[in-house]
Write an enzyme that holds these catalytic residues in place. Structure first.
Site, mmCIF file in Angstrom:
data_model
loop_
_atom_site.group_PDB
_atom_site.id
_atom_site.type_symbol
_atom_site.label_atom_id
_atom_site.label_comp_id
_atom_site.label_asym_id
_atom_site.label_seq_id
_atom_site.Cartn_x
_atom_site.Cartn_y
_atom_site.Cartn_z
ATOM 1 N N ALA A 150 29.854 29.629 69.214
ATOM 2 C CA ALA A 150 29.315 28.297 69.461
ATOM 3 C C ALA A 150 30.469 27.350 69.774
ATOM 4 O O ALA A 150 31.635 27.650 69.517
ATOM 5 C CB ALA A 150 28.539 27.808 68.242
ATOM 6 N N GLY B 217 27.611 32.876 67.399
ATOM 7 C CA GLY B 217 26.357 32.668 68.105
ATOM 8 C C GLY B 217 26.134 33.652 69.236
ATOM 9 O O GLY B 217 24.989 33.935 69.598
#
Length: 260
Positions: A66, A112
């Site tokens: 992320a 992520g």
């Protein structure tokens, strides 16, 4: 549909989504998550799309995590909202699509990025892929389903080891653990994904959607997966795909599923 951070194309019933932030190693920021939601939603609603393949641009990363700069100063409540919104817009959304999604994991799939790959229905990795959940190195935990889906795929012990050590896992170890379905060379990655997709698109999309719902039901609290299977199995008998599939079998010919 125009996007800033992703590229999309559809050919032969296969929709390809490419996360296109190579200078950021395809890191997921808020805008990219929004665009991915729109792209997946459009693919799910498009009857011409039978399979989605998602990958990252460049040779280095599927998604390297992320965009930390976006949430480094967040409060507790902002952190909860970030996680909840991500689940709703992308990670749970992808897992629950009735259109099969194949992740082509090229290079790094961290944080992520691994969580996105795990939300897909099938994962194919390049032999140079490295996967991990390094969040505890930042004083946080995986917040996009990583603590749940990793344990479902590799077991509690290995999941806790990966999360607590923040170590990266090589492609062949990921294969032996059941984290990915196949490992191929980077040059063969998309070809392998398209090979799998090519097999899927010849089958009943209605039955495949039922199969996805039935398998997912096993991981939903308070839901009896066997009951879901019974219900979905029964519903198949009322579809045109069932009539075509059984008729084709009895007539010893290849089925041509109408998709309803």
């Amino acid at each position: 549909m125009h996007f800033e951070n992703i590229l999309t194309a559809t050919e032969n019933n296969i929709h390809t989504i490419i996360i296109n932030r190579p200078d950021k190693l395809n890191a997921l920021n808020k805008k990219t998550i929004d665009e991915l939601h729109q792209a997946f939603d459009a693919a799910e609603k498009d009857a011409a799309v039978k399979v989605v393949i998602i990958t990252g641009s460049g040779q280095k990363a599927f998604v390297a995590g992320a965009d930390i700069s976006e949430f480094a100063s967040f409060s507790v409540e902002q952190g909860k909202a970030l996680s909840a919104e991500g689940h709703k817009k992308l990670f749970d959304f992808v897992q629950n699509l009735t259109t099969p999604v194949i992740a082509a994991v090229n290079g790094f799939a961290l944080g992520g990025g691994l969580e996105l790959a795990m939300s897909c229905h099938i994962r194919v990795a390049s032999d140079n892929a490295k996967m991990g959940l390094p969040e505890v190195s930042l004083g946080v935990i995986p917040g996009y389903g990583g603590t749940q889906r990793l344990a479902q795929l590799v077991g509690k012990g290995k999941a806790l080891e990966m999360i607590m050590t923040a170590d990266m896992v090589a492609a062949n170890d990921a294969l032996s653990w059941g984290l990915v379905n196949h490992v191929v060379s980077q040059d063969e990655l998309l070809a392998k994904c398209n090979e799998i997709a090519g097999k899927i698109i010849t089958k009943s999309s209605v039955a495949i959607a039922s199969a996805i719902r039935s398998v997912n039901a096993n991981y939903v609290d308070g839901v009896n997966g066997f009951d879901t299977e019974i219900n979905e199995f029964g519903k198949c008998f009322g579809t045109a795909d069932f009539k075509e599939g059984t008729t084709a079998f009895l007539e010893k010919r290849k089925a041509n599923f109408p998709g309803n």
